[in-house]
Scaffold this motif. Structure first.
Motif, PDB file in Angstrom:
ATOM      1  N   SER A 151     -10.836  -6.882   9.832  1.00 11.90           N
ATOM      2  CA  SER A 151     -11.899  -6.957   8.820  1.00 11.90           C
ATOM      3  C   SER A 151     -12.247  -5.597   8.247  1.00 11.90           C
ATOM      4  O   SER A 151     -12.831  -5.499   7.157  1.00 11.90           O
ATOM      5  CB  SER A 151     -13.150  -7.608   9.422  1.00 11.90           C
ATOM      6  OG  SER A 151     -13.677  -6.803  10.455  1.00 11.90           O
ATOM      7  N   ALA A 152     -11.891  -4.523   8.959  1.00 10.22           N
ATOM      8  CA  ALA A 152     -12.204  -3.171   8.486  1.00 10.22           C
ATOM      9  C   ALA A 152     -11.164  -2.628   7.502  1.00 10.22           C
ATOM     10  O   ALA A 152     -11.368  -1.578   6.893  1.00 10.22           O
ATOM     11  CB  ALA A 152     -12.308  -2.216   9.676  1.00 10.22           C
ATOM     12  N   LEU A 153     -10.063  -3.348   7.327  1.00  8.99           N
ATOM     13  CA  LEU A 153      -9.006  -2.865   6.431  1.00  8.99           C
ATOM     14  C   LEU A 153      -9.443  -2.967   4.972  1.00  8.99           C
ATOM     15  O   LEU A 153     -10.090  -3.939   4.562  1.00  8.99           O
ATOM     16  CB  LEU A 153      -7.731  -3.684   6.643  1.00  8.99           C
ATOM     17  CG  LEU A 153      -7.054  -3.534   8.009  1.00  8.99           C
ATOM     18  CD1 LEU A 153      -5.915  -4.540   8.141  1.00  8.99           C
ATOM     19  CD2 LEU A 153      -6.541  -2.117   8.217  1.00  8.99           C
ATOM     20  N   ARG A 154      -9.060  -1.958   4.187  1.00  8.38           N
ATOM     21  CA  ARG A 154      -9.404  -1.928   2.761  1.00  8.38           C
ATOM     22  C   ARG A 154      -8.325  -2.642   1.953  1.00  8.38           C
ATOM     23  O   ARG A 154      -7.149  -2.261   1.986  1.00  8.38           O
ATOM     24  CB  ARG A 154      -9.560  -0.495   2.277  1.00  8.38           C
ATOM     25  CG  ARG A 154     -10.766   0.225   2.860  1.00  8.38           C
ATOM     26  CD  ARG A 154     -10.956   1.605   2.248  1.00  8.38           C
ATOM     27  NE  ARG A 154      -9.838   2.488   2.547  1.00  8.38           N
ATOM     28  CZ  ARG A 154      -9.709   3.215   3.666  1.00  8.38           C
ATOM     29  NH1 ARG A 154     -10.645   3.145   4.599  1.00  8.38           N
ATOM     30  NH2 ARG A 154      -8.670   3.985   3.846  1.00  8.38           N
ATOM     31  N   ASN A 174       3.205  -3.532   5.856  1.00  9.98           N
ATOM     32  CA  ASN A 174       3.556  -4.224   4.610  1.00  9.98           C
ATOM     33  C   ASN A 174       2.771  -5.529   4.457  1.00  9.98           C
ATOM     34  O   ASN A 174       3.282  -6.510   3.910  1.00  9.98           O
ATOM     35  CB  ASN A 174       5.071  -4.498   4.568  1.00  9.98           C
ATOM     36  CG  ASN A 174       5.562  -4.766   3.155  1.00  9.98           C
ATOM     37  OD1 ASN A 174       4.966  -4.316   2.183  1.00  9.98           O
ATOM     38  ND2 ASN A 174       6.645  -5.513   3.042  1.00  9.98           N
ATOM     39  N   ALA A 175       1.532  -5.540   4.936  1.00  9.35           N
ATOM     40  CA  ALA A 175       0.635  -6.704   4.828  1.00  9.35           C
ATOM     41  C   ALA A 175       1.242  -7.951   5.455  1.00  9.35           C
ATOM     42  O   ALA A 175       0.926  -9.078   5.066  1.00  9.35           O
ATOM     43  CB  ALA A 175       0.257  -6.972   3.365  1.00  9.35           C
ATOM     44  N   GLY A 176       2.098  -7.762   6.458  1.00  9.95           N
ATOM     45  CA  GLY A 176       2.717  -8.900   7.125  1.00  9.95           C
ATOM     46  C   GLY A 176       3.959  -9.427   6.438  1.00  9.95           C
ATOM     47  O   GLY A 176       4.589 -10.381   6.924  1.00  9.95           O
ATOM     48  N   GLU A 177       4.335  -8.823   5.312  1.00  9.35           N
ATOM     49  CA  GLU A 177       5.518  -9.277   4.576  1.00  9.35           C
ATOM     50  C   GLU A 177       6.772  -8.571   5.114  1.00  9.35           C
ATOM     51  O   GLU A 177       7.397  -7.759   4.440  1.00  9.35           O
ATOM     52  CB  GLU A 177       5.356  -9.008   3.078  1.00  9.35           C
ATOM     53  CG  GLU A 177       4.263  -9.844   2.444  1.00  9.35           C
ATOM     54  CD  GLU A 177       4.094  -9.554   0.964  1.00  9.35           C
ATOM     55  OE1 GLU A 177       4.119 -10.500   0.164  1.00  9.35           O
ATOM     56  OE2 GLU A 177       3.944  -8.375   0.594  1.00  9.35           O
ATOM     57  N   GLN A 224      -5.314  -0.108   2.157  1.00 13.31           N
ATOM     58  CA  GLN A 224      -4.562  -0.345   3.390  1.00 13.31           C
ATOM     59  C   GLN A 224      -3.804  -1.672   3.359  1.00 13.31           C
ATOM     60  O   GLN A 224      -2.800  -1.831   4.054  1.00 13.31           O
ATOM     61  CB  GLN A 224      -5.524  -0.330   4.590  1.00 13.31           C
ATOM     62  CG  GLN A 224      -6.147   1.033   4.846  1.00 13.31           C
ATOM     63  CD  GLN A 224      -7.247   0.963   5.873  1.00 13.31           C
ATOM     64  OE1 GLN A 224      -8.294   0.351   5.653  1.00 13.31           O
ATOM     65  NE2 GLN A 224      -7.028   1.585   7.026  1.00 13.31           N
ATOM     66  N   VAL A 225      -4.294  -2.624   2.559  1.00 10.81           N
ATOM     67  CA  VAL A 225      -3.628  -3.911   2.407  1.00 10.81           C
ATOM     68  C   VAL A 225      -3.528  -4.215   0.915  1.00 10.81           C
ATOM     69  O   VAL A 225      -4.539  -4.436   0.247  1.00 10.81           O
ATOM     70  CB  VAL A 225      -4.400  -5.046   3.115  1.00 10.81           C
ATOM     71  CG1 VAL A 225      -3.648  -6.377   2.973  1.00 10.81           C
ATOM     72  CG2 VAL A 225      -4.617  -4.714   4.578  1.00 10.81           C
ATOM     73  N   GLY A 226      -2.315  -4.210   0.396  1.00  9.62           N
ATOM     74  CA  GLY A 226      -2.100  -4.517  -1.012  1.00  9.62           C
ATOM     75  C   GLY A 226      -1.948  -6.011  -1.229  1.00  9.62           C
ATOM     76  O   GLY A 226      -2.057  -6.822  -0.291  1.00  9.62           O
ATOM     77  N   ALA A 260       0.831  -1.195   0.000  1.00  9.73           N
ATOM     78  CA  ALA A 260       0.000   0.000   0.000  1.00  9.73           C
ATOM     79  C   ALA A 260       0.870   1.250   0.000  1.00  9.73           C
ATOM     80  O   ALA A 260       1.959   1.269   0.592  1.00  9.73           O
ATOM     81  CB  ALA A 260      -0.915  -0.005   1.221  1.00  9.73           C
ATOM     82  N   LEU A 261       0.387   2.295  -0.647  1.00 13.79           N
ATOM     83  CA  LEU A 261       1.163   3.535  -0.744  1.00 13.79           C
ATOM     84  C   LEU A 261       1.558   4.074   0.625  1.00 13.79           C
ATOM     85  O   LEU A 261       2.659   4.612   0.793  1.00 13.79           O
ATOM     86  CB  LEU A 261       0.357   4.593  -1.498  1.00 13.79           C
ATOM     87  CG  LEU A 261       0.601   4.709  -3.002  1.00 13.79           C
ATOM     88  CD1 LEU A 261      -0.306   5.780  -3.601  1.00 13.79           C
ATOM     89  CD2 LEU A 261       2.062   5.030  -3.294  1.00 13.79           C
TER      90      LEU A 261
END
Length: 486
Positions: A318-321, A288-291, A331-333, A104-105
């Motif tokens: 669950s609220a993350l976009r 970083n989405a857990g990465e 919010q999560v790529g 995500a940016l």
């Protein structure tokens, strides 16, 4: 979807950067760079060969003596200019990272700011490579200790932080007076190539920094490690690959720094501020989405608050976009590639088969690209495969504990020891646990530990050496002892 494209970076080259020149691979080979949000090809990049690797070492060796003789102040000023140029191009760099990595940016902008700080920090450290003088205990002579650059360095960086992992190595290497060959991850070579351009614009002389993208990573890195002119390897990546490179480096007894895998425990005690613990969990897990090697991998929560913590964490997750990294509201790529997404799903299904329960997520959304839904798993039994592996995705498995000793035992039950996180309202307990946890770093009531001014690294099979802080430059210096009488 964001309208940023590669043609907006007018000076981005997709060739090798060797000896100050942009050149094609010696055999003309190229490889695809994919957009993780779509799975489509972004562009192609020159695919370095073994011959190109030796040419890069040639260039680094040719520049080594003059760069080592450059004054610390001049090296400092060049690194400071690199910091300023990176900061000035922060938005461009962030979009490029999002395009090739998928993050995500918001995360990409954070990475660029963090990455640039390594140039600023080592601009300041470049003039502080102090040696020492003392009288020998016998009184017979003086002990003079000089610090000299280790020599030509091979830097191998991962895809998850393509800017920060490069600057975290290049900054101290250049500050110490070393020349380098950077081998970036083949999933994310574009950021490294733009970094080469920025460093050249900052005044780094030809040959001091060389950038060598290559799909043939094993052969290319092995060739450099068996060249007697190479004296240093700094690698960030998996423990599995780190073990291989350590064996390769042994043939020439090369100085090695290793920042390897993690399996970070995140401990939450009943006396913790749960709001603060949840805030920290979202940073430690979802950056970083857990990465990230520092990502919270195993959540150990005291039984009396486990249900509440799991429920509230699931609400936040669950609220993350979820969406393309280049979209401003994402919010999560996506994860970096198909293999990564498939592995995360395999770990989740294996945990459910072992008795775990999906609270939220647990699936791959039906869309193009390498996405995975933010996931919380409860009732995870000890021995579940997900507790023994680095997840590298947006998945939080929760295990309960009943007392401090049990929590420490479970947290330390891993071959890894990079970072641990502890949330407690008892300062004495927090400091006691910080000593007891077998990891190189501890986040005490904090979900973020990374700082260019701090020594970053792990224990056990999470690595060798430290990056960042004053210690980071020492990894690129040799101590020379001169015995003298006057």
């Amino acid at each position: 979807m964001g309208d940023f494209s590669l043609d907006k970076i007018s000076d981005l080259s997709t060739e090798l950067y060797v000896g100050g020149a942009w050149t094609a691979a010696s055999d003309g080979g190229r490889f695809d760079v994919l957009d993780p949000a779509t799975g489509q090809v972004l562009t192609t990049v020159a695919d370095g060969t073994v011959d190109d690797a030796i040419s890069a070492v040639d260039a680094a060796e040719a520049a080594a003596a003059s760069w080592a003789a450059t004054s610390p102040r001049e090296r400092s000023e060049i690194l400071r200019r690199a910091f300023e140029l990176m900061t000035g191009r922060a938005d461009e760099l962030a979009h490029l990272i999002s395009l090739e990595n998928g993050k995500a940016l918001t995360d990409a902008r954070g990475e660029v700011a963090y990455a640039a700080e390594f140039f600023r920090w080592y601009a300041e450290e470049a003039v502080r490579g102090a040696g020492s003088v003392m009288t020998a205990p016998s009184g017979a002579n003086k002990i003079v200790v000089l610090h000299q650059p280790v020599g030509v360095c091979v830097l191998v960086t991962p895809w998850n932080f393509p800017a920060a992992m490069a600057t975290r190595k290049i900054g101290p290497a250049l500050a110490a007076g070393c020349t380098v060959v950077l081998k970036p991850a083949s999933d994310t070579p574009l950021t490294a190539l733009l970094m080469g351009r920025i460093l050249a614009d900052a005044g780094v002389p030809d040959g001091v920094v060389n950038v060598l993208p290559a799909r043939r990573s094993g052969a290319v890195v092995s060739a450099m490690l068996h060249d007697p002119r190479v004296r240093k390897l700094s690698f960030t990546g998996s423990t599995e690959v780190g073990r291989i490179l350590l064996k390769e480096a042994a043939d020439q007894v090369i100085n090695c720094s290793m920042e390897l895998g993690g399996n970070a425990p995140f401990l939450v005690f009943a006396d913790a501020d749960l709001d603060a613990a949840l805030d920290g969990a979202m940073v430690a897990k979802m950056r970083n989405a857990g990465e990230a090697c520092t990502a919270a991998n195993r959540f150990y929560v005291e039984a009396s608050v486990a249900d509440e913590f799991g429920r509230r964490l699931a609400e936040r997750m669950s609220a993350l976009r979820v969406g393309p990294g280049t979209d401003d509201d994402t919010q999560v790529g996506p994860l970096v590639n198909e293999e990564a997404a498939a592995k995360v799903h395999e770990l989740v299904t294996g945990t459910v088969d072992a008795g775990g329960r999906v609270v939220v997520g647990g699936t791959r959304p039906a869309r193009d690209g390498y996405y995975y839904e933010p996931t919380v798993l409860a009732d995870v039994p000890m021995g579940a495969p997900i507790l023994g592996e680095e997840i590298f995705g947006p998945v939080a498995p929760i295990v309960t504990f009943t007392d401090e000793a049990e929590a420490v035992r479970m947290a330390n039950d891993t071959e890894f020891g990079l970072v641990s996180y502890v949330y407690t309202g008892d300062l004495a307990r927090g400091l006691r646990l910080s000593e007891a946890l077998d990891s190189g770093m501890v986040g005490l009531n904090r979900g973020l530990v990374s700082d260019p001014a701090a020594p970053f690294g792990g224990t056990k099979q999470s690595g060798i050496g430290r990056e960042g802080g004053h210690e980071g430059m020492l990894d690129y210096l040799e101590s020379k002892y001169v015995a003298v009488t006057w």
